[in-house]
Write an enzyme that holds these catalytic residues in place. Sequence first.
Site, PDB file in Angstrom:
ATOM      1  N   HIS A 132      -4.188   3.500  12.450  1.00 15.88           N
ATOM      2  CA  HIS A 132      -4.014   2.816  11.028  1.00 15.88           C
ATOM      3  C   HIS A 132      -4.003   1.119  11.003  1.00 15.88           C
ATOM      4  O   HIS A 132      -3.595   0.869  12.097  1.00 15.88           O
ATOM      5  CB  HIS A 132      -2.412   3.122  10.428  1.00 15.88           C
ATOM      6  CG  HIS A 132      -2.427   4.563  10.102  1.00 15.88           C
ATOM      7  ND1 HIS A 132      -2.133   5.740  10.926  1.00 15.88           N
ATOM      8  CD2 HIS A 132      -2.384   5.219   8.306  1.00 15.88           C
ATOM      9  CE1 HIS A 132      -1.959   6.769  10.127  1.00 15.88           C
ATOM     10  NE2 HIS A 132      -2.150   6.902   8.849  1.00 15.88           N
ATOM     11  N   LYS A 136       1.255  -0.636   8.443  1.00 20.30           N
ATOM     12  CA  LYS A 136       1.846  -0.094   8.218  1.00 20.30           C
ATOM     13  C   LYS A 136       3.279  -0.035   8.070  1.00 20.30           C
ATOM     14  O   LYS A 136       3.626  -0.908  10.038  1.00 20.30           O
ATOM     15  CB  LYS A 136       0.999   1.074   8.450  1.00 20.30           C
ATOM     16  CG  LYS A 136       1.541   2.371   8.081  1.00 20.30           C
ATOM     17  CD  LYS A 136       0.939   3.645   8.796  1.00 20.30           C
ATOM     18  CE  LYS A 136       2.188   5.066   8.591  1.00 20.30           C
ATOM     19  NZ  LYS A 136       1.978   5.675   7.687  1.00 20.30           N
TER      20      LYS A 136
HETATM   21  N1  LIG Z   1       0.432  11.053   1.729  1.00 22.79           N
HETATM   22  C1  LIG Z   1      -0.410  10.169   1.403  1.00 22.79           C
HETATM   23  O1  LIG Z   1      -2.020  10.511   1.195  1.00 22.79           O
HETATM   24  C2  LIG Z   1       0.047   8.699   1.771  1.00 22.79           C
HETATM   25  C3  LIG Z   1       0.770   8.285   1.912  1.00 22.79           C
HETATM   26  N2  LIG Z   1       1.470   6.661   2.193  1.00 22.79           N
HETATM   27  C4  LIG Z   1       2.608   6.612   2.418  1.00 22.79           C
HETATM   28  O2  LIG Z   1       2.918   5.511   1.023  1.00 22.79           O
HETATM   29  C5  LIG Z   1       3.777   4.643   1.963  1.00 22.79           C
HETATM   30  C6  LIG Z   1       3.733   3.421   0.975  1.00 22.79           C
HETATM   31  O3  LIG Z   1       2.477   2.808   1.659  1.00 22.79           O
HETATM   32  P1  LIG Z   1       1.580   1.781   1.354  1.00 22.79           P
HETATM   33  O4  LIG Z   1       1.674   1.720  -0.606  1.00 22.79           O
HETATM   34  O5  LIG Z   1       0.588   1.108   2.342  1.00 22.79           O
HETATM   35  O6  LIG Z   1       2.576   0.289   1.124  1.00 22.79           O
HETATM   36  P2  LIG Z   1       3.256  -0.889   0.536  1.00 22.79           P
HETATM   37  O7  LIG Z   1       4.232  -1.465   1.531  1.00 22.79           O
HETATM   38  O8  LIG Z   1       2.293  -1.660   0.341  1.00 22.79           O
HETATM   39  O9  LIG Z   1       3.712  -0.444  -0.489  1.00 22.79           O
HETATM   40  C7  LIG Z   1       5.282  -0.106  -0.820  1.00 22.79           C
HETATM   41  C8  LIG Z   1       5.435  -0.495  -2.443  1.00 22.79           C
HETATM   42  O10 LIG Z   1       6.751   0.685  -2.634  1.00 22.79           O
HETATM   43  C9  LIG Z   1       7.766  -0.669  -3.153  1.00 22.79           C
HETATM   44  N3  LIG Z   1       9.021  -0.653  -2.898  1.00 22.79           N
HETATM   45  C10 LIG Z   1       9.415  -0.566  -1.828  1.00 22.79           C
HETATM   46  N4  LIG Z   1      10.936   0.178  -1.956  1.00 22.79           N
HETATM   47  C11 LIG Z   1      10.495  -0.054  -3.763  1.00 22.79           C
HETATM   48  C12 LIG Z   1      12.170   1.241  -4.137  1.00 22.79           C
HETATM   49  N5  LIG Z   1      13.641   1.405  -3.629  1.00 22.79           N
HETATM   50  N6  LIG Z   1      11.331   1.286  -5.470  1.00 22.79           N
HETATM   51  C13 LIG Z   1      10.080   1.332  -5.805  1.00 22.79           C
HETATM   52  N7  LIG Z   1       9.593   0.556  -5.423  1.00 22.79           N
HETATM   53  C14 LIG Z   1      10.096   0.700  -4.204  1.00 22.79           C
HETATM   54  C15 LIG Z   1       7.769  -2.399  -2.327  1.00 22.79           C
HETATM   55  O11 LIG Z   1       8.559  -3.375  -3.085  1.00 22.79           O
HETATM   56  P3  LIG Z   1       8.493  -4.296  -1.705  1.00 22.79           P
HETATM   57  O12 LIG Z   1       6.611  -5.546  -1.522  1.00 22.79           O
HETATM   58  O13 LIG Z   1       8.594  -5.592  -2.862  1.00 22.79           O
HETATM   59  O14 LIG Z   1       9.198  -4.059  -0.972  1.00 22.79           O
HETATM   60  C16 LIG Z   1       5.775  -1.821  -2.141  1.00 22.79           C
HETATM   61  O15 LIG Z   1       4.765  -2.842  -3.540  1.00 22.79           O
HETATM   62  C17 LIG Z   1       3.857   4.876   3.098  1.00 22.79           C
HETATM   63  O16 LIG Z   1       5.308   5.475   3.396  1.00 22.79           O
HETATM   64  C18 LIG Z   1       2.565   5.221   3.652  1.00 22.79           C
HETATM   65  O17 LIG Z   1       3.311   5.406   4.626  1.00 22.79           O
HETATM   66  C19 LIG Z   1      -0.179   6.191   2.124  1.00 22.79           C
HETATM   67  C20 LIG Z   1      -0.878   6.315   2.190  1.00 22.79           C
HETATM   68  C21 LIG Z   1      -1.392   7.366   1.725  1.00 22.79           C
HETATM   69  O1  LIG Z   2       0.980   4.119   5.448  1.00 25.75           O
HETATM   70  C1  LIG Z   2      -0.238   4.525   5.133  1.00 25.75           C
HETATM   71  O2  LIG Z   2      -1.165   3.776   5.229  1.00 25.75           O
HETATM   72  C2  LIG Z   2      -0.919   6.229   5.086  1.00 25.75           C
HETATM   73  N1  LIG Z   2       0.227   6.755   5.742  1.00 25.75           N
HETATM   74  C3  LIG Z   2       0.473   8.060   5.562  1.00 25.75           C
HETATM   75  C4  LIG Z   2       1.112   9.073   7.460  1.00 25.75           C
HETATM   76  O3  LIG Z   2       2.469   7.999   7.262  1.00 25.75           O
HETATM   77  O4  LIG Z   2       0.542   9.853   7.089  1.00 25.75           O
HETATM   78  C5  LIG Z   2      -0.611   8.874   5.303  1.00 25.75           C
HETATM   79  C6  LIG Z   2      -2.072   8.020   5.784  1.00 25.75           C
HETATM   80  O5  LIG Z   2      -1.808   8.606   6.972  1.00 25.75           O
HETATM   81  C7  LIG Z   2      -1.904   6.707   5.109  1.00 25.75           C
END
Ligand SMILES: NC(=O)C1=CN([C@@H]2O[C@H](COP(=O)(O)OP(=O)(O)OC[C@H]3O[C@@H](n4cnc5c(N)ncnc54)[C@H](OP(=O)(O)O)[C@@H]3O)[C@@H](O)[C@H]2O)C=CC1
Ligand SMILES: O=C(O)C1=N[C@H](C(=O)O)C[C@H](O)C1
Length: 246
Positions: A132, A136
């Site tokens: 990744h 992350k």
């Molecule tokens: N299931 C899937 O297909 C996928 C899952 N993911 C997962 O999604 C999650 C987010 O990933 P990603 O977008 O890369 O991370 P980012 O850090 O880019 O985004 C997370 C966001 O959530 C905000 N946040 C944190 N705490 C809160 C809260 N209590 N309420 C509302 N917003 C909050 C953060 O704000 P701030 O930065 O101000 O803290 C930030 O804007 C991870 O767990 C990742 O593993 C990611 C890609 C695909």
């Molecule tokens: O943090 C990410 O980027 C992603 N998170 C998810 C995971 O933890 O599996 C899904 C995907 O791999 C991207």
Amino acid sequence: MIRVGVLGANGRMGATVCEAVDGAEDMELVATVDESDSLSTLAEREAEVAVDFTHPDAVMDNLRYCAEAGIHAVVGTSGFDEERLGTVSGWARESGVGVLVAPNFALGAVLTMRFAELAARYFDTAEVIELHHNRKVDAPSGTAAHTARLIGQARAEAGLGANPDATTSAMPGARGAEVAEVPVHSVRLAGLVAHQEVLFGSAGETLTIRHDSMDRSSFMPGVLLGVRQVGTRPGLTVGLDKLMDI
Ligand SMILES: NC(=O)C1=CN([C@@H]2O[C@H](COP(=O)(O)OP(=O)(O)OC[C@H]3O[C@@H](n4cnc5c(N)ncnc54)[C@H](OP(=O)(O)O)[C@@H]3O)[C@@H](O)[C@H]2O)C=CC1
Ligand SMILES: O=C(O)C1=N[C@H](C(=O)O)C[C@H](O)C1
């Protein structure tokens, strides 16, 4: 029109989800919530479905709020183990809302997990490597942990024991983390998005199943499918495969 709120709207995934919801003809983006905003925005704007891509430390509070407010939830945030899933299942059952928790919304990743589950019983050894981007926050990835659990379960059902492994001396971490007795290795590299290899081996042959998300748009068809269907599935659903008939 499905009224959608996005939690973590300023994040990498949240911002992409906002664009996808905006572009969907059957959805309306009614609320965007980040860490400094109040969750009550969701109810005030009458969101029917909340999409959560936040942080493993935040997601449980978000889901409890959604259940209490009668808002269905589509969850991509990682960090779910059996205990957390049990808690969310209880909230969903009590409130009657639908909650979809999907370790990965990319079609190819969902198929990778299914293929790995099918292959697991036929090989002596199995390992998972996930790769990744270096922003992350968690390791191993939720997808890798889920894949390892599926492999472990399939191996157990087939009567296979632990991976045969002659290693008697290793630096800490060299053999990865163990999830369901399957070694899981995490790579963090600038420039990557989300990638996974599942490796199987037996005498004289190996099988490698690899998936690459090169762009976060890869997750959007799955997220929108979840938003469309979650309201018709009261209780907890784990995995997008349940909505894809695979
Ligand atoms: N299931 C899937 O297909 C996928 C899952 N993911 C997962 O999604 C999650 C987010 O990933 P990603 O977008 O890369 O991370 P980012 O850090 O880019 O985004 C997370 C966001 O959530 C905000 N946040 C944190 N705490 C809160 C809260 N209590 N309420 C509302 N917003 C909050 C953060 O704000 P701030 O930065 O101000 O803290 C930030 O804007 C991870 O767990 C990742 O593993 C990611 C890609 C695909
Ligand atoms: O943090 C990410 O980027 C992603 N998170 C998810 C995971 O933890 O599996 C899904 C995907 O791999 C991207």
